[in-house]
Design an enzyme around this catalytic site. Structure first.
Site, PDB file in Angstrom:
ATOM      1  N   HIS A  51      42.892  33.528  11.858  1.00 35.13           N
ATOM      2  CA  HIS A  51      43.986  34.230  11.193  1.00 35.13           C
ATOM      3  C   HIS A  51      44.067  35.658  11.692  1.00 35.13           C
ATOM      4  CE1 HIS A  51      45.133  31.411   7.961  1.00 35.13           C
ATOM      5  NE2 HIS A  51      43.906  30.957   8.115  1.00 35.13           N
ATOM      6  N   CYS A  56      46.490  28.995  12.540  1.00 40.89           N
ATOM      7  CA  CYS A  56      45.622  28.093  11.779  1.00 40.89           C
ATOM      8  C   CYS A  56      46.250  26.705  11.699  1.00 40.89           C
ATOM      9  CB  CYS A  56      45.311  28.684  10.413  1.00 40.89           C
ATOM     10  SG  CYS A  56      43.970  27.827   9.546  1.00 40.89           S
ATOM     11  N   GLU A  97      46.200  37.832  11.007  1.00 45.11           N
ATOM     12  CA  GLU A  97      46.631  38.738   9.931  1.00 45.11           C
ATOM     13  C   GLU A  97      45.502  39.033   8.961  1.00 45.11           C
ATOM     14  OE1 GLU A  97      47.046  35.610  10.008  1.00 45.11           O
ATOM     15  OE2 GLU A  97      47.164  34.729   7.992  1.00 45.11           O
TER      16      GLU A  97
END
Lengths: 400, 217, 249
Positions: free
Chosen positions: B191, B82, B193
């Protein structure tokens, strides 16, 4: 040694499990209620736990609810009609408890209930809406009985001034409307929701499914005491005759027996949970919680249909140091909705809140000035509970 | 052999989530700004949530800019997520024009909104398209239906030479650079994650490249 | 349109009320979050629904656990009052923070959080109840009025720097009777930041009705999920069908 009014216990102790104190009075036989009465109060055991909490333990573990439901079915089977006649009277207002009781009797147990409402002093908007929804969305027949407002207001005023118990006349009428209508309509079965014993009346009252006869019998109606005044004295004053007292005169035990009227509590047969009644009522009878919290408590769905309801709790707060938040929290602690710690916080946050929203209306209703109101209230502050600090009153014992 | 990954701690970014994801995938993770720890890592992850100038300022104040460049020069894998990807480029125009790390050509500016037609930030699960050919370490082995990731940003990279772009998404009619690779430097605008199993797969690919001890000159 | 699972938490339990009232327990916060994540939900929102009432924070441990096994965005809300609450939230693993009561009491909090952590992590939470011809904003889990009208308030929240809006209809939530469509439409058109709608879903046609009027950025689901009346895949299918119908229609 500080004097304790009303024969209340001089020492103030709080239940170790819920937030109620030992000052909580048991239900009185209201039409005998005198100003100088000694109050019977809730019992505490040697561990400092109140009767209501102990009863709750029994509710959880000591009762065979399947057996109780079987007894309910037997009782209902005996009374159920399919010829178009009513077979059970369900007193209530369309609040969460009576909404649940009436709806479940009709739609789960196949009875034909006639709901019977003893009107609040002054309907709130939400109360009226819920009342109508109960009938039109829930699908129930209803009779709304409204007592003569002039006498009702007079009695409420007298009850406030003499007993600091403005709801006394209301309670008298509410308690008898069920059996009264049952006798009139020829319906032998009356089914209330909860038994007040759940909250701390004598525990053995919980083990009986029916309402005690003591709440009914009376000899000469003129011997009744309403608003702290004997009815014969009120009649002697000339404004009202004995006939005006019709809504408050309980049917005699003999009359009820003759008509085979039996008054039961659904709460004996079914494990009662007021919060679950809320959910049920929302889902089945169009019940809606209030848009704002009731003054003196955190709740938005408990007893919201009478604009002067909060003054009942204000007076219990003055006389016993127990406000509405305490009542609501105690019940929710017992039913496992909140912890005692949370209950204590709620009591601290809301119990002492003065009900200002409908204060003007209340004063008008009972025809008192603000000064007269406060003077009356202060007369009932027992020294064992209250002390004066400057120009304010302070509750001596607060829960922790 | 367990890969040792350092998640750069420079005050911006959800380091806990990134760390948790990498750990779940079997890496040994340190969240750190310590130079010795960074130097011993098999791979470096630069997270980032917030504003471009703030990120560069934090890195500068923590004296991390040169160490990141050194790490990159050592040829070991670096992944920017990001905002962490955005600072890999030449420049960002958020608030003021700020220099980035200049590891990949490109400029980061605000996603232009067609008149009255869209909202920013771009907060959505969006499909990502891969180029038909070329190296694609992060996204290469994902099935088409897995190419869906969580984006939350108002700024995006542009003027990035095509050879570095390994994934694009579309928002408000504009093509968004979703993933880049240049030698040992990787970046995802989304993202990983926070993108469920698909994202974990992408992180797994990054960890594998760290384990392989790939070094690019 | 994102599909979000909303978990209202009290102590160790997910609870589900109606009109934000009632504390019926429906499951474990981490258990349900993991289940919804495994089922493919897009995001999880955890709200400590009694934090303001009791002046305390209980969710950080839940969030820490969640961030170990749930790899989609996590939002935390309920009783967040100051920058250090936000910091603790983000440190615990939350990606976004939802703020309601504190923003009404001190609007500058929104700006301060946005400046420090970025707008994208600030979700302004609004509890709307019908009032006259409009809607009034409520705080403290729908318990206290504010006197502020929702449409004015949401515009202000955007100006203050909120990155997203979490809009809960007090009238509809928990009822499974459909969304307050006029409310959602009015708010969605009043702001240009993403709007997350919460409160009222019961059946697929509710989504179709909603999308015919306006398309929010995301929808929260609670009752239907917690009471096992729908799975995440059902909700996705319903959303897709609703979107198709809108495009075609």
């Amino acid at each position: 040694m500080v004097e304790a009014y009303f024969g209340l216990p001089e020492q103030v102790i709080f239940c170790k499990r819920c937030v109620i104190s030992n000052q909580r009075p048991s239900s009185t036989v209201e039409f005998k209620h005198q100003a100088n009465e000694r109050k019977a109060t809730i019992g505490f055991d040697e561990h400092g736990v109140c009767d209501a909490c102990r009863y709750h333990d029994v509710k959880e573990e000591g009762i065979n609810w399947a057996q109780r439901e079987k007894a309910l079915l037997e009782l209902l089977d005996k009374h159920r009609r399919s010829d178009g006649g009513y077979d059970v009277i369900v007193p209530g207002s369309g609040g969460k408890d009576s909404a649940y009781a009436s709806h479940v009797l009709k739609y789960k147990y196949g009875m034909n209930p006639l709901t019977v409402t003893w009107a609040p002093h002054k309907y709130t908007e939400i109360g009226w809406k819920n009342f109508e929804n109960w009938i039109h969305v829930g699908g129930l027949d209803n009779i709304l009985f409204t007592p003569n407002g002039r006498l009702h207001r007079y009695l409420t005023q007298q009850a406030f001034v003499n007993l600091l118990h403005p709801f006394q006349p209301f309670i008298v009428g509410q308690r008898i409307i069920g059996p009264l209508m049952a006798a009139r309509f020829g319906v032998p079965l009356v089914m209330y929701g909860e038994n007040q014993a759940e909250y701390g009346n004598k525990p053995d009252e919980n083990y009986v499914p029916t309402m005690d006869r003591k709440f009914f019998s009376t000899g000469d109606a003129k011997d009744m005491v309403l608003g702290g005044k004997a009815v014969r004295d009120i009649v002697a004053e000339g404004k009202y005759s004995l006939n005006d007292f019709a809504p408050y005169i309980p049917p005699s035990a003999g009359y009820l027996e003759q008509r085979n009227v039996a008054v039961h509590y659904l709460g004996y047969y079914v494990k009662w949970d007021p919060q679950e009644c809320y959910y049920y009522a929302v889902e089945n009878t169009g019940f809606q919680a209030n848009s704002e919290r009731t003054e003196g408590t955190y709740s938005k769905y408990s007893s919201i249909d009478d604009r002067i309801d909060m003054f009942h709790y204000l007076t219990t707060f003055i006389k016993f140091g127990i406000g509405r938040a305490t009542y609501d929290a105690a019940q929710e602690i017992r039913n496992g909705k909140i912890t005692r710690e949370e209950g204590v916080r709620l009591v601290h946050k809301y119990d002492q809140e003065f009900p200002s929203k409908y204060f003007r209306e209340f004063l008008e209703y009972i025809d008192l000035t603000e000064e007269q109101f406060h003077a009356t209230v202060d007369r009932f502050r027992s020294p064992h509970l209250w002390e004066r600090q400057g120009d304010r009153w302070r509750l001596k014992h607060q829960i922790s | 052999m367990t890969a040792k990954i350092v998640v750069l701690d420079y005050g911006l970014g959800n380091v806990r989530s990134v760390g948790n994801a990498l750990r779940l995938l079997g890496a040994a993770v340190d969240v750190s700004r310590d130079l010795a720890t960074i130097d011993a890592a098999d791979g470096l992850v630069i997270p980032g949530v917030g504003a471009f100038p703030q990120a560069m300022q934090n890195l500068s104040e923590a004296a991390l800019i040169e160490p990141i460049r050194d790490y990159m020069r050592s040829g070991r894998p670096v992944l920017g997520i990001c905002l962490g990807m955005q600072i890999l480029f030449d420049r960002g125009t958020e608030f003021t024009s700020t220099d980035g790390l200049k590891l990949i050509p490109g400029v980061v500016d605000r996603i232009p909104i067609p008149a009255g037609e869209g909202r920013l930030p771009h907060i959505a699960w969006s499909a990502v398209k891969r180029p038909d050919s070329g190296r694609n370490v992060l996204l290469g082995n994902l099935a088409p239906e897995e190419l869906r990731f969580y984006f939350v940003h108002s700024f995006a990279a542009s003027t990035v030479p095509a050879q570095f772009v390994t994934g694009t998404a579309t928002y408000l009619g504009r093509s968004i650079v979703a993933a880049v690779e240049s030698g040992n430097v990787y970046g995802t605008q989304f993202h990983p994650e926070k993108s469920g199993p698909s994202g974990l797969k992408v992180l797994g690919n990054f960890i594998s490249s760290c384990q392989r001890g790939e070094v690019h000159g | 349109m994102r599909i979000i699972a909303r978990l209202d938490v009290k102590n160790d339990h997910v609870i589900k009320g109606i009109h934000l009232e009632g504390l019926r327990k429906v499951g474990s916060p981490n258990g349900l979050a993991k289940a919804y994540y495994d089922a493919g939900v897009d995001e999880i929102v955890f709200i400590d629904c009694v934090a303001s009432l009791y002046d305390r924070h209980n969710l950080f441990e839940v969030i820490r656990n969640a961030s170990r096994e749930v790899f989609v965005p996590i939002t935390i809300g309920g009783g967040l009052r100051c920058l250090s609450d936000i910091e603790q939230s983000l440190d615990s693993g939350a990606d976004k923070v939802a703020i309601n009561t504190a923003a009404v009491r001190d609007p500058s909090l929104i700006t301060r959080v946005a400046r420090r952590y970025g707008s994208q992590c600030v979700v302004a939470s609004v509890q709307a109840k019908r009032s006259g011809t409009g809607w009034e904003a409520y705080v403290e889990t729908g318990r206290e009025k504010t006197g502020v009208m929702v449409l004015d308030w949401v515009r202000r929240l955007q100006e203050l720097g909120a990155g997203e809006l979490l809009l809960t209809s007090v009238d509809q939530e928990g009822t499974k009777n459909g969304f307050d469509i006029p409310l959602v439409k009015a708010v969605n058109e009043a702001v240009s930041i993403p709007v997350i709608v919460s409160g009222g879903y019961g059946q697929p046609r509710h989504l179709a009705e909603l999308l015919r009027a306006t398309e929010p950025s995301a929808v929260c689901f609670a009752s239907v999920l917690h009471y096992r009346q729908a799975q995440v895949s059902d909700l996705r299918a319903a959303a897709a069908a609703a979107e198709d119908a809108t495009v075609r229609g």
